[in-house]
Design a protein around this motif. Structure first.
Motif, PDB file in Angstrom:
ATOM      1  N   SER A 280       0.855  -1.188   0.000  1.00 47.99           N
ATOM      2  CA  SER A 280       0.000   0.000   0.000  1.00 47.99           C
ATOM      3  C   SER A 280       0.887   1.234   0.000  1.00 47.99           C
ATOM      4  N   THR A 281       0.590   2.171  -0.910  1.00 50.70           N
ATOM      5  CA  THR A 281       1.403   3.392  -0.995  1.00 50.70           C
ATOM      6  C   THR A 281       0.849   4.528  -0.138  1.00 50.70           C
ATOM      7  N   GLY A 282      -0.366   4.342   0.387  1.00 54.69           N
ATOM      8  CA  GLY A 282      -0.970   5.412   1.179  1.00 54.69           C
ATOM      9  C   GLY A 282      -1.361   6.618   0.356  1.00 54.69           C
ATOM     10  N   THR A 283      -1.512   6.436  -0.972  1.00 55.61           N
ATOM     11  CA  THR A 283      -1.835   7.557  -1.845  1.00 55.61           C
ATOM     12  C   THR A 283      -3.154   7.317  -2.579  1.00 55.61           C
ATOM     13  N   VAL A 284      -3.847   8.406  -2.859  1.00 57.45           N
ATOM     14  CA  VAL A 284      -5.083   8.377  -3.642  1.00 57.45           C
ATOM     15  C   VAL A 284      -4.912   9.360  -4.793  1.00 57.45           C
ATOM     16  N   GLY A 285      -5.241   8.940  -5.999  1.00 54.04           N
ATOM     17  CA  GLY A 285      -5.181   9.826  -7.149  1.00 54.04           C
ATOM     18  C   GLY A 285      -6.503  10.528  -7.375  1.00 54.04           C
ATOM     19  N   LEU A 286      -6.429  11.793  -7.788  1.00 60.33           N
ATOM     20  CA  LEU A 286      -7.629  12.561  -8.130  1.00 60.33           C
ATOM     21  C   LEU A 286      -7.453  13.135  -9.527  1.00 60.33           C
ATOM     22  N   VAL A 287      -8.336  12.770 -10.435  1.00 58.51           N
ATOM     23  CA  VAL A 287      -8.315  13.282 -11.804  1.00 58.51           C
ATOM     24  C   VAL A 287      -9.490  14.227 -11.970  1.00 58.51           C
ATOM     25  N   LEU A 288      -9.197  15.482 -12.349  1.00 58.46           N
ATOM     26  CA  LEU A 288     -10.268  16.467 -12.500  1.00 58.46           C
ATOM     27  C   LEU A 288     -10.230  17.083 -13.894  1.00 58.46           C
TER      28      LEU A 288
ATOM     29  N   ALA B 195      -4.183  15.191 -10.809  1.00 63.42           N
ATOM     30  CA  ALA B 195      -3.954  15.208 -12.256  1.00 63.42           C
ATOM     31  C   ALA B 195      -5.058  16.007 -12.929  1.00 63.42           C
ATOM     32  N   ASP B 196      -4.668  16.949 -13.782  1.00 70.30           N
ATOM     33  CA  ASP B 196      -5.597  17.802 -14.538  1.00 70.30           C
ATOM     34  C   ASP B 196      -5.615  17.315 -15.977  1.00 70.30           C
ATOM     35  N   CYS B 197      -6.812  17.118 -16.551  1.00 70.65           N
ATOM     36  CA  CYS B 197      -6.872  16.583 -17.917  1.00 70.65           C
ATOM     37  C   CYS B 197      -7.372  17.593 -18.939  1.00 70.65           C
TER      38      CYS B 197
ATOM     39  N   ILE C 200      -5.419   8.792 -15.769  1.00 74.69           N
ATOM     40  CA  ILE C 200      -5.848   7.672 -14.930  1.00 74.69           C
ATOM     41  C   ILE C 200      -4.829   6.540 -15.013  1.00 74.69           C
ATOM     42  N   ALA C 201      -4.382   6.227 -16.227  1.00 71.00           N
ATOM     43  CA  ALA C 201      -3.392   5.156 -16.406  1.00 71.00           C
ATOM     44  C   ALA C 201      -2.083   5.497 -15.704  1.00 71.00           C
ATOM     45  N   ALA C 202      -1.671   6.761 -15.786  1.00 73.01           N
ATOM     46  CA  ALA C 202      -0.416   7.169 -15.155  1.00 73.01           C
ATOM     47  C   ALA C 202      -0.484   7.036 -13.640  1.00 73.01           C
ATOM     48  N   LEU C 203      -1.608   7.385 -13.052  1.00 70.89           N
ATOM     49  CA  LEU C 203      -1.764   7.256 -11.598  1.00 70.89           C
ATOM     50  C   LEU C 203      -1.786   5.790 -11.183  1.00 70.89           C
ATOM     51  N   LEU C 204      -2.420   4.954 -11.972  1.00 69.52           N
ATOM     52  CA  LEU C 204      -2.418   3.518 -11.679  1.00 69.52           C
ATOM     53  C   LEU C 204      -0.993   2.955 -11.769  1.00 69.52           C
ATOM     54  N   ASP C 205      -0.214   3.442 -12.731  1.00 70.95           N
ATOM     55  CA  ASP C 205       1.184   3.001 -12.845  1.00 70.95           C
ATOM     56  C   ASP C 205       2.004   3.409 -11.629  1.00 70.95           C
ATOM     57  N   ARG C 206       1.600   4.488 -10.970  1.00 70.13           N
ATOM     58  CA  ARG C 206       2.283   4.932  -9.754  1.00 70.13           C
ATOM     59  C   ARG C 206       1.794   4.185  -8.509  1.00 70.13           C
ATOM     60  N   GLN C 207       0.955   3.196  -8.724  1.00 73.76           N
ATOM     61  CA  GLN C 207       0.500   2.310  -7.657  1.00 73.76           C
ATOM     62  C   GLN C 207      -0.332   3.039  -6.592  1.00 73.76           C
ATOM     63  N   VAL C 208      -1.191   3.968  -7.019  1.00 75.09           N
ATOM     64  CA  VAL C 208      -2.097   4.578  -6.047  1.00 75.09           C
ATOM     65  C   VAL C 208      -3.020   3.501  -5.490  1.00 75.09           C
TER      66      VAL C 208
END
Length: 336
Positions: A60-68, A97-99, A110-118
């Motif tokens: 667990s990385t303890g991180t949450v990704g937010l895409v807006l 992450a801003d799209c 979204i893919a980039a955040l998943l690659d960072r193991q959020v």
């Protein structure tokens, strides 16, 4: 400076490395006196846990990704701030992450955040249809909550404001202050906030004037569009302009003032969101206040329950009630 190790903390506290690890990692209960001495030793040495190593051990990385969709929309920074506070209180960090309102960019973020193991994702979808594939793929990998906007029933948990209720509050208020020739200025996109606010206006405006549902101008969620829309609407002589967000409303107020139109004497103007920007408008803007703190707290709680193991079960859809804030743009100052 060299990194302080667990072994050095163990030596300073007089306990084993295993005991120190249990205290600082919180993995198993340890007596209060041992806990106190270990933490005092760690603090005096300046020990900081190695988050990378901890992530490898716990998966667990303890991180949450937010895409807006677009950080330049002043509503989103307020929401991000509350989300960050809610996640921090639970020991989680936020990656943003801003799209730029582009579905393809959204999918890449979204893919980039998943690659960072959020550990999980919060997504404010750009488009209720075009965002669906990327969101569905992400749901299969990590807990995901849609925030503020949806992209289809049953795809993921959703936390949003009741947009229809907000527009209904506006129309009821305008009817109460005697407005009948109302019109709507909104966004022509396919995000659910734009779609739901337009639909609510079209469903409710007929009670004020049978022709009101047809008085609609659609552009985008910008103050430039608010200004341009005023020029298109004035020939129809409206007595109220219902705007789909505060940026549109501020632009409309600027243009009406430039043209010498009395607000609210001749035309009332309302917004939606209650962003900090509205406190600079003249006259002060009547708007629908979104429950930003409650939205963030509910989304963080939903993510927390999914991360705690409640991954199965039906998707939840939570709609929170907005509040109408009446100011001078819709009624005389004395009344406001």
């Amino acid at each position: 400076m060299t990194e302080v190790t667990l072994r050095e903390v163990a030596r300073a506290s007089g306990y084993s490395v295993a005991t120190v690890s249990r205290v600082l990692g919180g993995t198993r209960p340890v007596g209060p006196e041992i806990t106190r001495r270990v933490k005092e030793a760690a603090e005096s040495l300046g020990y900081r846990p190695n988050q990378v190593a901890r992530a490898l051990r716990s998966r667990s990385t303890g991180t949450v990704g937010l895409v807006l969709p677009q950080i330049t929309n002043p509503y989103f920074p307020s929401l991000v701030r509350e989300v960050e506070h809610a996640l921090h209180a639970e020991g989680r960090a936020l990656l943003l992450a801003d799209c730029d309102d582009d579905p393809a960019t959204e999918a890449a973020r979204i893919a980039a955040l998943l690659d960072r193991q959020v550990d999980a994702l919060l997504v404010i979808p750009v488009d209720q249809t075009q965002s669906r594939d990327a969101v569905s793929a992400a749901v299969a990998r990590v807990p995901l909550v849609l925030l503020d906007r949806g992209c289809g029933t049953g795809i993921a948990d959703l936390v949003a404001t009741d947009n229809a209720a907000g527009i209904a509050l506006v129309l009821e208020h305008l009817a109460a202050v005697g407005r009948r020739r109302v019109c709507f200025v909104g966004a022509g996109g396919c995000d659910t906030a734009a779609v739901e606010r337009l639909a609510a206006y079209e469903a409710g405006a007929g009670s004020l004037d049978p022709e009101a549902p047809g008085r609609v101008e659609l552009g985008d969620f910008s103050w430039e569009w608010g200004r341009a829309a005023v020029d298109r609407l004035l020939p129809s002589r409206p007595d109220a302009i219902v705007c789909a967000n505060d940026l549109i409303a501020v632009g409309a107020l600027q243009r009406l003032r430039q043209l010498g139109v009395d607000v609210p004497g001749e035309i009332s103007v309302t917004g939606f969101d209650d962003v900090p920007l509205v406190h600079l408008s003249d006259p002060a803007l009547t708007t629908v206040r979104q429950p930003v703190r409650e939205l963030a707290a509910e989304a963080a709680q939903l993510l927390g329950s999914r991360l705690a193991g409640q991954k199965d079960g039906p998707r939840r859809s939570v709609r929170l009630a907005p509040e109408l804030v009446v100011r001078s743009s819709s009624v005389p100052r004395a009344a406001a």
